[in-house]
Design an enzyme around this catalytic site. Structure first.
Site, PDB file in Angstrom:
ATOM      1  N   TYR A  66     -13.954  13.783  20.980  1.00 19.39           N
ATOM      2  CA  TYR A  66     -12.632  13.329  20.531  1.00 19.39           C
ATOM      3  C   TYR A  66     -12.646  12.779  19.108  1.00 19.39           C
ATOM      4  CZ  TYR A  66      -9.440  14.576  24.123  1.00 19.39           C
ATOM      5  OH  TYR A  66      -8.617  15.310  24.915  1.00 19.39           O
TER       6      TYR A  66
ATOM      7  N   GLU B 147       0.822  -1.220   0.000  1.00 16.83           N
ATOM      8  CA  GLU B 147       0.000   0.000   0.000  1.00 16.83           C
ATOM      9  C   GLU B 147       0.855   1.270   0.000  1.00 16.83           C
ATOM     10  OE1 GLU B 147      -2.857  -0.427  -0.779  1.00 16.83           O
ATOM     11  OE2 GLU B 147      -3.961  -1.907   0.409  1.00 16.83           O
TER      12      GLU B 147
ATOM     13  N   HIS C 256      -7.715  -2.522   9.339  1.00 21.85           N
ATOM     14  CA  HIS C 256      -8.975  -3.173   8.959  1.00 21.85           C
ATOM     15  C   HIS C 256      -9.822  -3.298  10.222  1.00 21.85           C
ATOM     16  CE1 HIS C 256      -6.710  -5.474   5.480  1.00 21.85           C
ATOM     17  NE2 HIS C 256      -6.704  -4.155   5.316  1.00 21.85           N
TER      18      HIS C 256
HETATM   19  O1  LIG Z   1      -3.763  -3.955   4.807  1.00 22.52           O
HETATM   20  C1  LIG Z   1      -3.103  -4.450   3.911  1.00 22.52           C
HETATM   21  C2  LIG Z   1      -3.518  -4.356   2.488  1.00 22.52           C
HETATM   22  O2  LIG Z   1      -4.534  -3.416   2.339  1.00 22.52           O
HETATM   23  C3  LIG Z   1      -1.852  -5.169   4.233  1.00 22.52           C
HETATM   24  O3  LIG Z   1      -0.927  -5.083   3.168  1.00 22.52           O
HETATM   25  P1  LIG Z   1       0.622  -5.195   3.433  1.00 22.52           P
HETATM   26  O4  LIG Z   1       0.860  -6.456   4.226  1.00 22.52           O
HETATM   27  O5  LIG Z   1       1.273  -5.268   2.067  1.00 22.52           O
HETATM   28  O6  LIG Z   1       1.038  -3.970   4.215  1.00 22.52           O
HETATM   29 ZN   LIG Z   2      -5.771  -3.066   3.965  1.00 20.71          ZN
END
Ligand SMILES: O=C(CO)COP(=O)(O)O
Ligand SMILES: [Zn+2]
Length: 213
Positions: free
Chosen positions: A119, A73, A94
């Site tokens: 906040y 990313e 995520h």
């Molecule tokens: O969140 C991720 C992809 O959106 C994790 O990717 P990476 O392991 O390449 O950082």
């Molecule tokens: Zn991700």
């Protein structure tokens, strides 16, 4: 902070985020701006088990110069850091509740979480644009992030994927990502319950005191 301290801080924040379930498996990534480049977590690394010397270092041209291969990313982080020169760090997670909102809200929405608490407003700001879905690692998300961040957003939600948040410092970016996750959790808990939100005047007063965006 010097580079060694920043590397240690990335590992400490990663450990803490992972321990609390804000990231699972190898999801998520963290970047920090250096005077002559960027540090970013390696691809496929677990945020709970990062090692300072293995963090990827990129040069000013975003080329990998040392450490393990960088997150896929990089273009997501680059778009944010280039669009917001005052930003010093970017956190992508995520985390469950923010990602749930990213699955419910329509791309194009700019306020998918109501201003329930101060906040959230202070850390995340006025807008939280919901961007379209992109495959993880797809550089096509960069222009969409650049438009949102250039328009003043400190954070975005990638549809069906998760949040991306910036801050002036690594601590601020992590705090904002945490507030975003908690605000999303509250919003889902209170959905349909008629919860009171902050008024527009209360929101403006917070942004006036703690910075706009
Ligand atoms: O969140 C991720 C992809 O959106 C994790 O990717 P990476 O392991 O390449 O950082
Ligand atoms: Zn991700």
């Amino acid at each position: 902070m010097d580079e060694q301290a920043l590397r240690a801080a990335i590992c400490a924040h990663g450990r803490s985020l992972f321990a609390r379930g804000f990231s699972v498996g190898s999801a998520g990534n963290i970047s920090v701006r250096l005077p002559d480049g960027v540090l970013i977590t390696p691809t496929n690394s677990c945020l709970g088990r990062l090692e300072p010397e293995r963090i990827s270092r990129l040069d000013r041209a975003w080329r990998h110069v040392s450490g393990d291969p960088p997150s896929k990313e990089v273009s997501m982080h680059r778009a944010f850091l280039e669009a917001r020169p005052e930003a010093g760090a970017v956190v992508h997670l995520h985390s469950t509740h923010a990602t749930a909102i990213a699955c419910l809200a329509a791309p194009g929405e700019t306020a998918p979480i109501p201003p329930l608490t101060p906040y959230f407003v202070m850390r995340v700001g006025r807008t939280l644009p919901v961007l379209p879905y992109f495959r993880p690692g797809d550089p096509a998300m960069a222009p969409a992030i650049a438009v949102a961040a250039g328009g003043g957003a400190r954070a975005v939600l990638l549809a069906n994927h998760g949040p991306v948040v910036c801050g002036r410092t690594l601590d601020e970016a992590v705090y904002a990502a945490e507030e975003l996750e908690e605000a999303a959790r509250l919003a889902l808990l209170l959905r349909g319950a008629g919860a009171r939100t902050l008024s527009p005047a209360q929101v403006e007063a917070l942004l006036g005191a703690f910075g706009g965006g």
